[in-house]
Design an enzyme around this catalytic site. Sequence first.
Site, PDB file in Angstrom:
ATOM      1  CE1 TYR A  58      -2.930  -3.125   0.340  1.00  0.00           C
ATOM      2  CE2 TYR A  58      -3.141  -2.739   2.687  1.00  0.00           C
ATOM      3  CZ  TYR A  58      -3.418  -3.491   1.571  1.00  0.00           C
ATOM      4  OH  TYR A  58      -4.203  -4.616   1.687  1.00  0.00           O
ATOM      5  CG  LEU A 202     -18.261  -0.720   3.946  1.00  0.00           C
ATOM      6  CD1 LEU A 202     -17.854   0.671   4.433  1.00  0.00           C
ATOM      7  CD2 LEU A 202     -19.698  -1.029   4.391  1.00  0.00           C
ATOM      8  N   GLY A 205     -17.126   0.973  -0.767  1.00  0.00           N
ATOM      9  CA  GLY A 205     -18.067   2.050  -0.465  1.00  0.00           C
ATOM     10  C   GLY A 205     -19.413   1.878  -1.152  1.00  0.00           C
ATOM     11  CG  PHE A 206     -21.721  -0.539  -4.820  1.00  0.00           C
ATOM     12  CD1 PHE A 206     -21.818   0.105  -6.051  1.00  0.00           C
ATOM     13  CD2 PHE A 206     -22.774  -1.368  -4.427  1.00  0.00           C
ATOM     14  CE1 PHE A 206     -22.934  -0.068  -6.860  1.00  0.00           C
ATOM     15  CE2 PHE A 206     -23.887  -1.550  -5.233  1.00  0.00           C
ATOM     16  CZ  PHE A 206     -23.970  -0.901  -6.452  1.00  0.00           C
TER      17      PHE A 206
HETATM   18  N1  NAP Z   1      -5.851  -8.737   1.093  1.00  0.00           N
HETATM   19  C1  NAP Z   1      -6.094  -8.012   0.018  1.00  0.00           C
HETATM   20  O1  NAP Z   1      -5.633  -8.322  -1.069  1.00  0.00           O
HETATM   21  C2  NAP Z   1      -6.952  -6.797   0.149  1.00  0.00           C
HETATM   22  C3  NAP Z   1      -7.568  -6.217  -0.962  1.00  0.00           C
HETATM   23  C4  NAP Z   1      -8.333  -5.074  -0.758  1.00  0.00           C
HETATM   24  C5  NAP Z   1      -8.508  -4.556   0.517  1.00  0.00           C
HETATM   25  N2  NAP Z   1      -7.897  -5.143   1.586  1.00  0.00           N
HETATM   26  C6  NAP Z   1      -8.075  -4.648   2.958  1.00  0.00           C
HETATM   27  O2  NAP Z   1      -9.435  -4.295   3.166  1.00  0.00           O
HETATM   28  C7  NAP Z   1      -9.508  -2.970   3.656  1.00  0.00           C
HETATM   29  C8  NAP Z   1     -10.769  -2.281   3.191  1.00  0.00           C
HETATM   30  O3  NAP Z   1     -10.848  -2.336   1.774  1.00  0.00           O
HETATM   31  P1  NAP Z   1     -11.246  -1.116   0.822  1.00  0.00           P
HETATM   32  O4  NAP Z   1     -10.808   0.188   1.378  1.00  0.00           O
HETATM   33  O5  NAP Z   1     -10.805  -1.495  -0.530  1.00  0.00           O
HETATM   34  O6  NAP Z   1     -12.840  -1.197   0.766  1.00  0.00           O
HETATM   35  P2  NAP Z   1     -14.057  -0.901   1.742  1.00  0.00           P
HETATM   36  O7  NAP Z   1     -13.646  -0.882   3.153  1.00  0.00           O
HETATM   37  O8  NAP Z   1     -15.123  -1.831   1.298  1.00  0.00           O
HETATM   38  O9  NAP Z   1     -14.497   0.562   1.290  1.00  0.00           O
HETATM   39  C9  NAP Z   1     -13.696   1.676   1.497  1.00  0.00           C
HETATM   40  C10 NAP Z   1     -14.267   2.819   0.683  1.00  0.00           C
HETATM   41  O10 NAP Z   1     -15.582   3.098   1.139  1.00  0.00           O
HETATM   42  C11 NAP Z   1     -15.656   4.413   1.643  1.00  0.00           C
HETATM   43  N3  NAP Z   1     -16.398   4.325   2.913  1.00  0.00           N
HETATM   44  C12 NAP Z   1     -16.018   3.722   4.069  1.00  0.00           C
HETATM   45  N4  NAP Z   1     -16.983   3.822   5.004  1.00  0.00           N
HETATM   46  C13 NAP Z   1     -17.998   4.501   4.423  1.00  0.00           C
HETATM   47  C14 NAP Z   1     -19.264   4.915   4.863  1.00  0.00           C
HETATM   48  N5  NAP Z   1     -19.677   4.673   6.092  1.00  0.00           N
HETATM   49  N6  NAP Z   1     -20.059   5.614   3.992  1.00  0.00           N
HETATM   50  C15 NAP Z   1     -19.634   5.872   2.741  1.00  0.00           C
HETATM   51  N7  NAP Z   1     -18.440   5.501   2.253  1.00  0.00           N
HETATM   52  C16 NAP Z   1     -17.632   4.817   3.091  1.00  0.00           C
HETATM   53  C17 NAP Z   1     -14.240   4.907   1.813  1.00  0.00           C
HETATM   54  O11 NAP Z   1     -14.148   6.278   1.458  1.00  0.00           O
HETATM   55  P3  NAP Z   1     -13.832   7.449   2.502  1.00  0.00           P
HETATM   56  O12 NAP Z   1     -12.390   7.313   2.838  1.00  0.00           O
HETATM   57  O13 NAP Z   1     -14.133   8.663   1.677  1.00  0.00           O
HETATM   58  O14 NAP Z   1     -14.767   7.261   3.642  1.00  0.00           O
HETATM   59  C18 NAP Z   1     -13.474   4.103   0.781  1.00  0.00           C
HETATM   60  O15 NAP Z   1     -13.534   4.742  -0.457  1.00  0.00           O
HETATM   61  C19 NAP Z   1      -8.233  -2.308   3.148  1.00  0.00           C
HETATM   62  O16 NAP Z   1      -7.861  -1.180   3.900  1.00  0.00           O
HETATM   63  C20 NAP Z   1      -7.234  -3.422   3.259  1.00  0.00           C
HETATM   64  O17 NAP Z   1      -6.739  -3.461   4.592  1.00  0.00           O
HETATM   65  C21 NAP Z   1      -7.138  -6.254   1.414  1.00  0.00           C
END
Ligand code: NAP
Length: 316
Positions: A58, A202, A205-206
């Site tokens: 990251y 999420l 964020g979707f």
């Molecule tokens: N192992 C892997 O290969 C892998 C792959 C992907 C992800 N991950 C892990 O999973 C974690 C989360 O994944 P992710 O960030 O891709 O997806 P996520 O948690 O599903 O979604 C994050 C996104 O949603 C928005 N968001 C969060 N809470 C919200 C809310 N209450 N209302 C509206 N929008 C919201 C955030 O924007 P804002 O910042 O604007 O709130 C961000 O754009 C990562 O940090 C990582 O640690 C691991």
Amino acid sequence: MSKTRILGNTDIEISAIGYGCMGQTHSYGVVEPEQAMVDLMRYAHEVGYTLFDTAPFYGADNERYLGRAIAPIRDQIVLATKFGIIDENFTLDSSHDSILREIDASLSRLGTDHIDLYYQHRIDPNTQPEEVAETMAELIKAGKIRTWGVSFAPIDYIRRAHKVCKLSAVQNVYSLLNTADEATYFPLCEELGLTYVSACPLAKGFLSGRYNAETKYRDGDWRDDMKLFKEEGMTQNRSLLELIQDFAERKNATPAQITLAWEITKKPYLVPIPGTTKKERVKENFGAVDIELSPDEMREIDEALSHMELMNMGRG
Ligand SMILES: NC(=O)c1ccc[n+]([C@@H]2O[C@H](COP(=O)([O-])OP(=O)(O)OC[C@H]3O[C@@H](n4cnc5c(N)ncnc54)[C@H](OP(=O)(O)O)[C@@H]3O)[C@@H](O)[C@H]2O)c1
């Protein structure tokens, strides 16, 4: 709903919802300001998060920010980072010597002497699972890690590795939009006693219902290239967004909270790690632990879901 869980076969307590650090420096087209993110993560800890998830992939700043944030509270945090993707070109290397180099670099950026949960971020086709597991056993013995896990590893690979050095967690993409692992990795987690850490809970964020086909993204935000966030994804998945919205109204919650509450209610070994760069959403997301979904309500959601032809998110 309990606010904590036990990590795999260990005695390590983790929050039922963890905090994913990736979006601070990766995938969303921006590197967020350091001090704001340090403050945000300290606030996350105050709210109740104890599991924090980062990775060298990251960007070096991601581990560094987290290290600074947790320095005064290190013993209250379960720190998870990863190895195996050694550069931004996605070069995979889990050889013994590469892991030894990676862990020392991570420990230095994180400003700590140990990692609580060390994941293989992606498997290395040139290194057998037994060899990786032996390296993990060596790191546990040296006190550099407490336990380990894998991300996106095939089931047979996990079984082979587990025989050599027990894993505690798998981390894959799972959400209301990506439920395929229920039939495959969930039974494995039950059999081996692993925690299932759900990445992108999420769906980027979707599932918060706060995005639409007109939403503008910053340059470099992956969502700008994802069909899911365009008209076709919004249209195909409208029934799911309506379902979550309906539950949000019934439970006096937000759609993001319903999504996360559904996950942690589904299985006692499921731990979502949503990411956000906004303080109010840090609190909102953790608030899902206070939402009770009854067995009937869970059945209602799953039954509705089973009739939907959804566009999923892919692998994150
Ligand atoms: N192992 C892997 O290969 C892998 C792959 C992907 C992800 N991950 C892990 O999973 C974690 C989360 O994944 P992710 O960030 O891709 O997806 P996520 O948690 O599903 O979604 C994050 C996104 O949603 C928005 N968001 C969060 N809470 C919200 C809310 N209450 N209302 C509206 N929008 C919201 C955030 O924007 P804002 O910042 O604007 O709130 C961000 O754009 C990562 O940090 C990582 O640690 C691991």
